[in-house]
Design a protein around this motif. Structure first.
Motif, mmCIF file in Angstrom:
data_model
loop_
_atom_site.group_PDB
_atom_site.id
_atom_site.type_symbol
_atom_site.label_atom_id
_atom_site.label_comp_id
_atom_site.label_asym_id
_atom_site.label_seq_id
_atom_site.Cartn_x
_atom_site.Cartn_y
_atom_site.Cartn_z
ATOM 1 N N HIS A 323 4.636 48.117 48.307
ATOM 2 C CA HIS A 323 5.018 46.705 48.113
ATOM 3 C C HIS A 323 5.059 46.138 49.398
ATOM 4 O O HIS A 323 6.349 45.448 49.894
ATOM 5 N N ASP A 373 6.959 42.925 50.720
ATOM 6 C CA ASP A 373 6.226 41.732 50.025
ATOM 7 C C ASP A 373 7.279 40.422 49.883
ATOM 8 O O ASP A 373 6.827 39.533 49.844
ATOM 9 N N GLU A 374 8.386 40.775 49.410
ATOM 10 C CA GLU A 374 9.402 39.781 49.079
ATOM 11 C C GLU A 374 9.665 38.678 50.141
ATOM 12 O O GLU A 374 9.914 37.584 49.868
ATOM 13 N N SER A 375 9.375 39.121 51.294
ATOM 14 C CA SER A 375 9.875 38.171 52.237
ATOM 15 C C SER A 375 8.588 37.484 52.884
ATOM 16 O O SER A 375 8.448 36.661 53.911
ATOM 17 N N THR A 376 7.377 37.656 52.337
ATOM 18 C CA THR A 376 5.942 36.816 52.657
ATOM 19 C C THR A 376 6.212 35.723 53.025
ATOM 20 O O THR A 376 5.863 35.208 54.001
ATOM 21 N N HIS A 403 -1.310 40.328 49.871
ATOM 22 C CA HIS A 403 -0.119 41.115 49.202
ATOM 23 C C HIS A 403 -0.358 42.316 48.680
ATOM 24 O O HIS A 403 -1.677 42.800 48.361
#
Ligand code: ASP
Ligand code: MG
Length: 469
Positions: A323, A373-376, A403
């Motif tokens: 992730h 991934d969540e901070s991309t 991603h």
């Protein structure tokens, strides 16, 4: 011979768990003579006492006057049940019940104060979150006394002296050494077993601090160093450090010997075996660090040593972090321009996002790095702000992300000086048509990391795992 043994939350998580832990302590004392026990707060899933304490504190800070009371009830239930299950209803039982009850009342008082103030300082957080260890060691020590051992609960606030960086305090070795020796050595000399709180410590002024979440492992290493222990053992619920995640590859197995450097690479890459700070006090004092399984105590686990004398060989473990996104900053105008990398990582650090891998081609036309991934989106926006001018001038052509990628890391000190290992890894991946998106090798040559697509992670890990001799 002195052995320091650390037991985690599961090992003290219930009356039954404490009974089994006591058997291990008993055996160790027979074999080693001097045994020092370090224990975490009670923590059998799903109830982890430290989490409960923190939940109470945070809810109180948010103005909630109910949650911490419910937490207090739950704490009473967990601890009193263990006490009832272990101590015959006379003498010690009353005493330990009383002491645990007092900690829980104090927890309620502190939460009440936090609620009134509407503020939760790091110092208050440490005072509150460290109580779990103070309760668990009292229960375990009382039980050991009941079955005939001279055990004594000791708060590490009396032993480990730290700075006042609450939540992640730094120990001062000389002070810790002298205090620990004065307090603990006499207990060992008379054959007693000190049962010491993990996780907590205190400033020179005696104010409670903590060493950070999961810090009981670190406590054990600090105490091992202070007492010049012969070994430090971390008891956990697996047979030591595994060759890979058993959920990814069925025939994952335990690694008998790892070097400090190898385990550091693994800890960094998310093998949840050890608090990373545990290693240093042991390295610096040449103290072997052993990871053992409470559910399989006869298994020798993994021993972590300065050097395994195995100059060649190869891959010892392969792990994956999933992730992630791979973010690329690219442009022909970047070549030879100093400061692009510094500004890139400065901007990412400013967003408080950690970078898990970096790779730059020598052409200097792109830099890429992996982040969760969540901070991309957040990172890309920050970089677009940082490089607004360069983007406008087209010195930087684009900043983009791929991603759902994973980092697969292969670890083994023997890879240094063993040519061809990277080649073998890439060959098996090539045969599976796994595309390698980026590569980085640690300069210690003790790990190679590859970025692969999320869907390829499982195959990549199992194919590489098959190369482990
Ligand atoms: N009880 C503390 C925590 O949960 C320390 C530890 O268990 O290592 O973070
Ligand atoms: Mg732990």
């Amino acid at each position: 011979m002195t052995l320091v043994m650390k037991f985690g939350g599961t090992s003290v998580g219930s009356a039954q768990a404490m009974r089994e832990t006591a058997v291990l302590i008993q055996q160790a004392q027979k074999e080693w003579g001097s045994v020092v026990v370090v224990a975490s707060a009670m923590g059998s899933k799903p109830v982890k006492v430290t989490d409960l304490l923190l939940r109470g504190a945070y809810s109180a800070a948010a103005g909630d006057g109910e949650t911490y009371k419910r937490v207090a009830d739950e704490l009473r239930q967990v601890h009193f049940e263990a006490i009832d299950g272990l101590l015959i209803p006379e003498g010690e039982r009353q005493q330990i019940m009383g002491e645990n009850g007092q900690f829980i009342s104090r927890f309620e008082d502190l939460c009440q104060a936090v609620r009134v103030l509407g503020e939760l300082t790091p110092r208050a957080l440490d005072a509150i979150s460290g109580m779990g260890e103070q309760m668990s060691v009292r229960i375990l020590a009382a039980y050991l006394r009941q079955i005939g051992f001279a055990a004594e609960a000791v708060d590490a606030t009396e032993l480990i002296v730290t700075d006042n960086n609450f939540q992640a305090a730094m120990p001062s070795l000389p002070r810790t050494k002298s205090k620990t020796r004065v307090r603990v050595q006499p207990l060992l000399d008379k054959g007693a077993i000190p049962i010491i709180t993990g996780f907590i410590a205190a400033t020179e002024q005696g104010i409670t601090t903590t060493l950070g979440r999961g810090g009981s492992d670190y406590s054990a290493a600090i105490l091992g160093q202070a007492l010049q222990a012969d070994e430090v053992w971390i008891w956990t619920d697996v047979d030591g450090v595994m060759t890979t995640d058993p959920r990814l590859v069925q025939n994952a197995r335990s690694i008998p010997v790892l070097t400090y450097r190898e385990v550091s690479e693994l800890a960094y890459y998310g093998a949840k075996v050890l608090h990373p700070k545990t290693i240093r006090p042991c390295i610096e004092n040449d103290i072997p660090l052993r990871i053992k399984n409470t559910f399989n105590p006869a298994h020798s686990g993994t021993v972590i040593v300065p050097d395994d004398g195995n100059g060649k060989g190869g891959i010892k473990a392969v792990t994956a972090i999933k992730h992630l996104s791979l973010i690329t900053v690219e442009g022909k105008g970047m070549m030879g321009v100093p400061g692009i990398a510094a500004r890139t990582f400065g901007a990412v650090a400013h967003e408080d996002v950690s970078v898990l891998l970096i790779s730059q081609a020598s052409s200097e036309q792109s830099i890429c790095f992996a982040t969760p991934d969540e901070s991309t989106e957040q990172v890309i926006q920050a970089l677009e702000r940082e490089f607004a001018k360069e983007l406008q001038r087209q010195d930087i052509d684009r900043i983009w992300a791929q991603h759902d990628v994973s980092i697969v890391t292969v670890v083994g000190a023997g890879m240094r000086g063993t040519p061809g290992i990277a080649g073998r890894i890439f060959t098996v991946l090539g045969a599976q048509e796994t595309n390698i998106i980026a590569i980085a090798q640690g300069s210690s040559e003790c790990s190679i990391s590859m970025v692969v697509g999320g869907d390829d992670t499982g195959t990549a890990v199992s194919e590489i795992h098959a190369l482990i001799a």
